[in-house]
Motif scaffolding. Sequence first.
Motif, PDB file in Angstrom:
ATOM      1  N   GLY A 123      11.133  -8.426  -0.671  1.00 38.70           N
ATOM      2  CA  GLY A 123      11.413  -8.332  -2.091  1.00 38.70           C
ATOM      3  C   GLY A 123      11.948  -6.977  -2.052  1.00 38.70           C
ATOM      4  O   GLY A 123      11.927  -6.297  -3.257  1.00 38.70           O
ATOM      5  N   ASP A 124      12.667  -6.363  -1.269  1.00 34.75           N
ATOM      6  CA  ASP A 124      13.295  -4.755  -1.528  1.00 34.75           C
ATOM      7  C   ASP A 124      14.078  -4.934  -2.543  1.00 34.75           C
ATOM      8  O   ASP A 124      15.007  -5.855  -2.496  1.00 34.75           O
ATOM      9  CB  ASP A 124      13.929  -4.683  -0.299  1.00 34.75           C
ATOM     10  N   LEU A 152       7.836 -11.930   3.590  1.00 39.65           N
ATOM     11  CA  LEU A 152       6.635 -10.838   3.657  1.00 39.65           C
ATOM     12  C   LEU A 152       6.304 -10.838   2.271  1.00 39.65           C
ATOM     13  O   LEU A 152       7.075 -10.367   1.456  1.00 39.65           O
ATOM     14  CB  LEU A 152       7.325  -9.477   4.071  1.00 39.65           C
ATOM     15  N   ARG A 176       6.264  -0.070   7.715  1.00 37.79           N
ATOM     16  CA  ARG A 176       7.286  -1.395   7.430  1.00 37.79           C
ATOM     17  C   ARG A 176       7.783  -1.724   8.654  1.00 37.79           C
ATOM     18  O   ARG A 176       7.916  -2.888   8.908  1.00 37.79           O
ATOM     19  CB  ARG A 176       8.146  -0.786   6.379  1.00 37.79           C
ATOM     20  N   PHE A 222       0.160  -8.824   4.882  1.00 34.72           N
ATOM     21  CA  PHE A 222      -0.396  -7.740   5.581  1.00 34.72           C
ATOM     22  C   PHE A 222      -1.589  -7.052   4.724  1.00 34.72           C
ATOM     23  O   PHE A 222      -1.256  -6.941   3.608  1.00 34.72           O
ATOM     24  CB  PHE A 222       0.325  -6.644   6.248  1.00 34.72           C
ATOM     25  N   GLY A 259       2.684  -8.407  -4.965  1.00 34.76           N
ATOM     26  CA  GLY A 259       3.259  -7.350  -5.966  1.00 34.76           C
ATOM     27  C   GLY A 259       4.146  -8.491  -6.820  1.00 34.76           C
ATOM     28  O   GLY A 259       4.504  -9.791  -6.553  1.00 34.76           O
ATOM     29  N   ILE A 260       5.194  -8.053  -7.599  1.00 32.24           N
ATOM     30  CA  ILE A 260       6.214  -8.817  -8.606  1.00 32.24           C
ATOM     31  C   ILE A 260       7.405  -9.257  -7.871  1.00 32.24           C
ATOM     32  O   ILE A 260       7.639 -10.346  -8.151  1.00 32.24           O
ATOM     33  CB  ILE A 260       6.392  -8.076  -9.745  1.00 32.24           C
ATOM     34  N   ASP A 261       7.645  -8.593  -6.870  1.00 29.12           N
ATOM     35  CA  ASP A 261       9.073  -8.773  -6.306  1.00 29.12           C
ATOM     36  C   ASP A 261       9.042  -9.822  -5.239  1.00 29.12           C
ATOM     37  O   ASP A 261       9.797 -10.751  -5.100  1.00 29.12           O
ATOM     38  CB  ASP A 261       9.800  -7.438  -5.546  1.00 29.12           C
ATOM     39  N   SER A 262       8.276  -9.765  -4.097  1.00 27.23           N
ATOM     40  CA  SER A 262       8.273 -10.617  -2.964  1.00 27.23           C
ATOM     41  C   SER A 262       8.291 -12.154  -3.616  1.00 27.23           C
ATOM     42  O   SER A 262       8.861 -13.015  -2.872  1.00 27.23           O
ATOM     43  CB  SER A 262       7.540 -10.364  -1.858  1.00 27.23           C
ATOM     44  N   GLN A 299      14.039   1.311  -5.352  1.00 27.87           N
ATOM     45  CA  GLN A 299      12.927   1.027  -6.080  1.00 27.87           C
ATOM     46  C   GLN A 299      11.826   2.023  -5.853  1.00 27.87           C
ATOM     47  O   GLN A 299      11.120   2.759  -6.951  1.00 27.87           O
ATOM     48  CB  GLN A 299      12.255  -0.201  -6.040  1.00 27.87           C
ATOM     49  N   SER A 309       3.601  -9.693  -0.547  1.00 25.19           N
ATOM     50  CA  SER A 309       3.038  -8.624  -0.810  1.00 25.19           C
ATOM     51  C   SER A 309       1.834  -8.499  -1.618  1.00 25.19           C
ATOM     52  O   SER A 309       0.733  -7.854  -2.059  1.00 25.19           O
ATOM     53  CB  SER A 309       3.567  -7.184  -0.975  1.00 25.19           C
ATOM     54  N   GLN A 322      12.738   1.837   0.099  1.00 27.89           N
ATOM     55  CA  GLN A 322      13.653   1.228  -0.133  1.00 27.89           C
ATOM     56  C   GLN A 322      14.902   1.928  -0.372  1.00 27.89           C
ATOM     57  O   GLN A 322      15.852   1.623  -1.351  1.00 27.89           O
ATOM     58  CB  GLN A 322      13.419   0.202  -1.201  1.00 27.89           C
TER      59      GLN A 322
HETATM   60  P1  ATP Z   1       6.619  -6.384  -4.599  1.00 27.75           P
HETATM   61  O1  ATP Z   1       7.701  -5.909  -3.999  1.00 27.75           O
HETATM   62  O2  ATP Z   1       6.193  -7.881  -3.740  1.00 27.75           O
HETATM   63  O3  ATP Z   1       6.461  -6.362  -5.731  1.00 27.75           O
HETATM   64  P2  ATP Z   1       5.767  -3.925  -3.930  1.00 27.75           P
HETATM   65  O4  ATP Z   1       6.670  -3.466  -4.933  1.00 27.75           O
HETATM   66  O5  ATP Z   1       4.269  -3.531  -4.116  1.00 27.75           O
HETATM   67  O6  ATP Z   1       5.351  -5.445  -4.031  1.00 27.75           O
HETATM   68  P3  ATP Z   1       7.102  -2.836  -2.011  1.00 27.75           P
HETATM   69  O7  ATP Z   1       6.307  -1.592  -1.824  1.00 27.75           O
HETATM   70  O8  ATP Z   1       8.217  -2.701  -3.035  1.00 27.75           O
HETATM   71  O9  ATP Z   1       5.943  -3.818  -2.899  1.00 27.75           O
HETATM   72  O10 ATP Z   1       7.614  -3.389  -0.848  1.00 27.75           O
HETATM   73  C1  ATP Z   1       8.767  -4.046  -0.644  1.00 27.75           C
HETATM   74  C2  ATP Z   1       8.719  -5.409   0.280  1.00 27.75           C
HETATM   75  O11 ATP Z   1       7.810  -5.113   1.453  1.00 27.75           O
HETATM   76  C3  ATP Z   1       7.856  -6.304  -0.599  1.00 27.75           C
HETATM   77  O12 ATP Z   1       8.655  -6.960  -1.348  1.00 27.75           O
HETATM   78  C4  ATP Z   1       7.389  -7.278   0.680  1.00 27.75           C
HETATM   79  O13 ATP Z   1       8.438  -8.312   0.914  1.00 27.75           O
HETATM   80  C5  ATP Z   1       7.007  -6.235   1.650  1.00 27.75           C
HETATM   81  N1  ATP Z   1       5.744  -5.848   1.731  1.00 27.75           N
HETATM   82  C6  ATP Z   1       5.403  -4.686   1.072  1.00 27.75           C
HETATM   83  N2  ATP Z   1       3.934  -4.573   1.304  1.00 27.75           N
HETATM   84  C7  ATP Z   1       3.519  -5.902   1.972  1.00 27.75           C
HETATM   85  C8  ATP Z   1       2.156  -6.414   2.292  1.00 27.75           C
HETATM   86  N3  ATP Z   1       1.275  -5.967   2.377  1.00 27.75           N
HETATM   87  N4  ATP Z   1       2.403  -7.840   3.189  1.00 27.75           N
HETATM   88  C9  ATP Z   1       3.503  -8.281   3.123  1.00 27.75           C
HETATM   89  N5  ATP Z   1       4.770  -7.860   2.819  1.00 27.75           N
HETATM   90  C10 ATP Z   1       4.748  -6.711   2.242  1.00 27.75           C
END
Ligand code: ATP
Length: 390
Positions: free
Chosen positions: A288-289, A184, A266, A210, A188-191, A293, A186, A297
């Motif tokens: 990227g949980d 998944l 989620r 998504f 962002g930095i993590d995934s 955080q 997103s 999560q």
């Molecule tokens: P990232 O974790 O990628 O930096 P973020 O910190 O904005 O983005 P979180 O809110 O931490 O996102 O979301 C946790 C995890 O849920 C993400 O790492 C990703 O795997 C999944 N996720 C969240 N939003 C989306 C999205 N719009 N599409 C796909 N996966 C998502």
Amino acid sequence: MPCALVHYHELALKGGNRKFFIQRMVQHLRNSLRHHNGIQVDSLPGRVKVSFQDGTPWTAIEDGIRHTFGVVNYSLAYSLPIDYGNPDLQPLCKAIEAQLPTQSFHTFRVTTKRADKRFPHTSVEVNREVGAYLHEITGKPVQLHKPDLTIFIEIVDHTTYFSLNRQQGPGGLPTGMSGKVVCLLSGGIDSPVAAYRMMKRGCKVTFVHFHGRPYLSRASEEKVRDLAKHLTRYQLYSRLFLIPFGEIQRQIVLDSPAPIRVVLYRRMMMRIADHIAEKEQAWGLVTGDSLGQVASQTAENIQVVSEIPKLPILRPLIGMDKIEITNESQQIGTFDTSIEPDQDCCTLFVPPHPNTKCRSHDICKAEEGLAIQEMVEAGLKNAELVEFSC
Ligand code: ATP
Ligand code: MG
């Protein structure tokens, strides 16, 4: 013909998997370098040789090698045939002399590995004789610990190779060794870092994003396309599913209490991703949980989200903090794209005070009022598939 020598990690090669592991890496190198004429990739005892035509830029060859998982280190290598009847090391010394770097170095060492035991000198003898020769012609001292320059000599089946500039590879297991997973992504930095980590353990990764259209712009999609394209460098072919999520979120907002919405989003994402994973024949879902955080999560909310998919959720970053993840995203080159401003669907309809301790019972009750099946079907029906190849 110029060549590169590529080394892999012995520890990963124990038991009957060794041949399979090497074959995967060889095949990946061939695929990765297939655009260049005359590439030949051969498995030699304990290493892999990549031969290429004169005139092919080393940077192009290097680019393919350093994006191949399983490669621990690699170097441009020069070769000389072994004359078993003549133990003279002078030709080797002269060949090394001709390739010595023009830039200054103060200290050096010679490190020899003799895989071919028919060679008439031991590794130590080669180190001493070549070292003494180079000391005499350059006046530089040998330094065994942290020298400026290390000359690697490898004696393998009828050929002596030497190289002067060994580089680190990405390590890990060759692509495809560990099956397929769905990440998944997103934006962002993590995934992207999570996806990279699973690729590094030998998984092929399919991406699912998504997006908030029709309520948000295409910005998050564009970022995710860039990220998927960047990561494709490591697996050569990727699939990205773009799922419209704005309407699904709007329905959740209409029919559920604000504090639990993030967890409901989620769980919907997990349902849809689980279906995609099944179709893709993947064995796991990746996020990227990172524990604690954000509200989605916390220990409690992670458990409630984990109830949904049939497949296991893999969270390679669970024990990392944001600084560690950010450093890794810089290293793998996804950071600059990740921090571009966008409107992620998670920012859409976000409650001001999300519940950080959702209970399964309450969530299931709230979901009774939602048309879950229809939402999943709508997400899958309207999914757009984008393919990337490298
Ligand atoms: P990232 O974790 O990628 O930096 P973020 O910190 O904005 O983005 P979180 O809110 O931490 O996102 O979301 C946790 C995890 O849920 C993400 O790492 C990703 O795997 C999944 N996720 C969240 N939003 C989306 C999205 N719009 N599409 C796909 N996966 C998502
Ligand atoms: Mg995150």
